[in-house]
Design a protein around this motif. Structure first.
Motif, PDB file in Angstrom:
ATOM      1  N   ALA A 127       0.813  -1.231   0.148  1.00 21.62           N
ATOM      2  CA  ALA A 127      -0.027  -0.178   0.064  1.00 21.62           C
ATOM      3  C   ALA A 127       0.643   1.237  -0.098  1.00 21.62           C
ATOM      4  CB  ALA A 127      -1.063   0.151   1.180  1.00 21.62           C
ATOM      5  N   ASP A 128       1.768   1.242   0.669  1.00 20.79           N
ATOM      6  CA  ASP A 128       2.923   2.184   0.809  1.00 20.79           C
ATOM      7  C   ASP A 128       4.228   1.938  -0.109  1.00 20.79           C
ATOM      8  OD1 ASP A 128       4.568   4.546   1.251  1.00 20.79           O
ATOM      9  OD2 ASP A 128       4.753   4.208   3.473  1.00 20.79           O
ATOM     10  N   PRO A 129       4.312   2.576  -1.313  1.00 25.24           N
ATOM     11  CA  PRO A 129       5.397   2.062  -2.118  1.00 25.24           C
ATOM     12  C   PRO A 129       6.706   2.440  -1.623  1.00 25.24           C
ATOM     13  CG  PRO A 129       3.738   3.049  -3.548  1.00 25.24           C
ATOM     14  CD  PRO A 129       3.190   3.168  -1.907  1.00 25.24           C
ATOM     15  N   GLU A 130       6.815   3.229  -0.801  1.00 28.21           N
ATOM     16  CA  GLU A 130       7.962   3.795   0.116  1.00 28.21           C
ATOM     17  C   GLU A 130       8.322   2.434   1.010  1.00 28.21           C
ATOM     18  OE1 GLU A 130       9.798   6.829  -0.195  1.00 28.21           O
ATOM     19  OE2 GLU A 130       8.286   7.300  -1.684  1.00 28.21           O
ATOM     20  N   GLU A 131       7.871   1.578   1.192  1.00 28.40           N
ATOM     21  CA  GLU A 131       8.387   0.312   2.184  1.00 28.40           C
ATOM     22  C   GLU A 131       8.871  -0.540   0.860  1.00 28.40           C
ATOM     23  OE1 GLU A 131       5.015  -1.028   4.011  1.00 28.40           O
ATOM     24  OE2 GLU A 131       4.571   1.119   5.625  1.00 28.40           O
ATOM     25  N   MET A 132       8.746  -0.589  -0.290  1.00 32.58           N
ATOM     26  CA  MET A 132       9.183  -1.214  -1.172  1.00 32.58           C
ATOM     27  C   MET A 132      10.799  -1.503  -1.154  1.00 32.58           C
ATOM     28  SD  MET A 132       6.709  -1.159  -4.357  1.00 32.58           S
ATOM     29  CE  MET A 132       7.483  -2.347  -5.076  1.00 32.58           C
ATOM     30  N   GLY A 178      12.938   2.978  -2.724  1.00 34.29           N
ATOM     31  CA  GLY A 178      11.977   3.826  -1.991  1.00 34.29           C
ATOM     32  C   GLY A 178      10.966   4.556  -2.727  1.00 34.29           C
ATOM     33  N   GLY A 179      10.093   3.437  -3.403  1.00 32.36           N
ATOM     34  CA  GLY A 179       8.784   3.783  -4.208  1.00 32.36           C
ATOM     35  C   GLY A 179       9.027   4.265  -5.683  1.00 32.36           C
ATOM     36  N   GLY A 180      10.109   4.133  -6.139  1.00 32.27           N
ATOM     37  CA  GLY A 180      10.311   4.202  -7.806  1.00 32.27           C
ATOM     38  C   GLY A 180       9.608   3.207  -8.329  1.00 32.27           C
ATOM     39  N   GLN A 181       9.819   3.039  -9.746  1.00 35.39           N
ATOM     40  CA  GLN A 181       9.047   2.345 -10.377  1.00 35.39           C
ATOM     41  C   GLN A 181       9.966   1.209 -11.245  1.00 35.39           C
ATOM     42  OE1 GLN A 181       6.125   4.510 -12.813  1.00 35.39           O
ATOM     43  NE2 GLN A 181       5.280   5.559 -11.000  1.00 35.39           N
ATOM     44  N   ALA A 182       9.233   0.285 -11.687  1.00 36.04           N
ATOM     45  CA  ALA A 182      10.050  -0.787 -12.300  1.00 36.04           C
ATOM     46  C   ALA A 182      10.062  -0.712 -13.709  1.00 36.04           C
ATOM     47  CB  ALA A 182       9.390  -2.104 -11.916  1.00 36.04           C
TER      48      ALA A 182
END
Length: 182
Positions: A127-132, A178-182
């Protein structure tokens, strides 16, 4: 009375040895004296080539594979990999899943043409992409030449022998940090 000449057996052996040595010298001499020189040049392209284009929006990779203009007609298959904590869901018109995990484009892709778009959606995003954690999605693809039956009709993608590959490629698109994208 006739004068008798003295015969030496060693002389005959020496003459035979000399004859044998000179018999093969022509080939050896040509081997050591061959010299060739060329000037100029001509650029050639070895084999056929495909190129992949990727875009990324809303946690989905949009993949299109182009068969370059001078290439022969091919069939194309693709597959993506990512970390085990994420699930990849494929969709796209003209693409079907094979039993080997690849997705096959069912139409022949002629030189200068492209496949339809293959969408690869990444699921199980927190839910929080910063946690990825940082991760990558790697797309590999292969092409093989289109073969034809005796009557001139092309083999279908299901009949195609994928052991004769023309071009293979892969792309790694940036992961997340830290929430970047693939």
């Amino acid at each position: 009375m006739r004068k008798r000449r003295k015969f030496y057996p060693g002389a005959l052996a020496l003459a035979a040895l000399t004859a044998v040595a000179f018999a093969g010298i022509g080939e050896a001499w040509s081997y050591f004296t061959t010299y060739a020189e060329a000037a100029g040049g001509y650029t050639i392209q070895l084999g056929d080539r495909t190129e992949i284009t990727e875009e990324f929006t809303d946690w989905t990779k949009h993949v299109v594979i182009e068969n370059v203009e001078s290439s022969e007609p091919v069939y194309i298959r693709a597959r993506a990999f990512c970390g085990s904590q994420y699930t990849l869901v494929y969709s796209g018109e003209g693409w079907t899943q094979g039993s080997d995990g690849y997705y096959y484009y069912g139409n022949i892709v002629n030189g200068g043409a492209s496949t339809g778009r293959l969408d690869i959606r990444i699921e199980n995003i927190p839910a929080d992409p910063e946690e990825m954690e940082r991760f990558n999605v790697v797309v590999i693809y292969e092409s093989t030449p289109v073969k034809y039956h005796e009557d001139g009709s092309p083999y279908t993608v299901e009949e195609t022998d994928w052991s004769e590959l023309l071009d293979t490629g892969s792309t790694v698109s940036g992961g997340t940090e830290g929430g970047g994208q693939a």
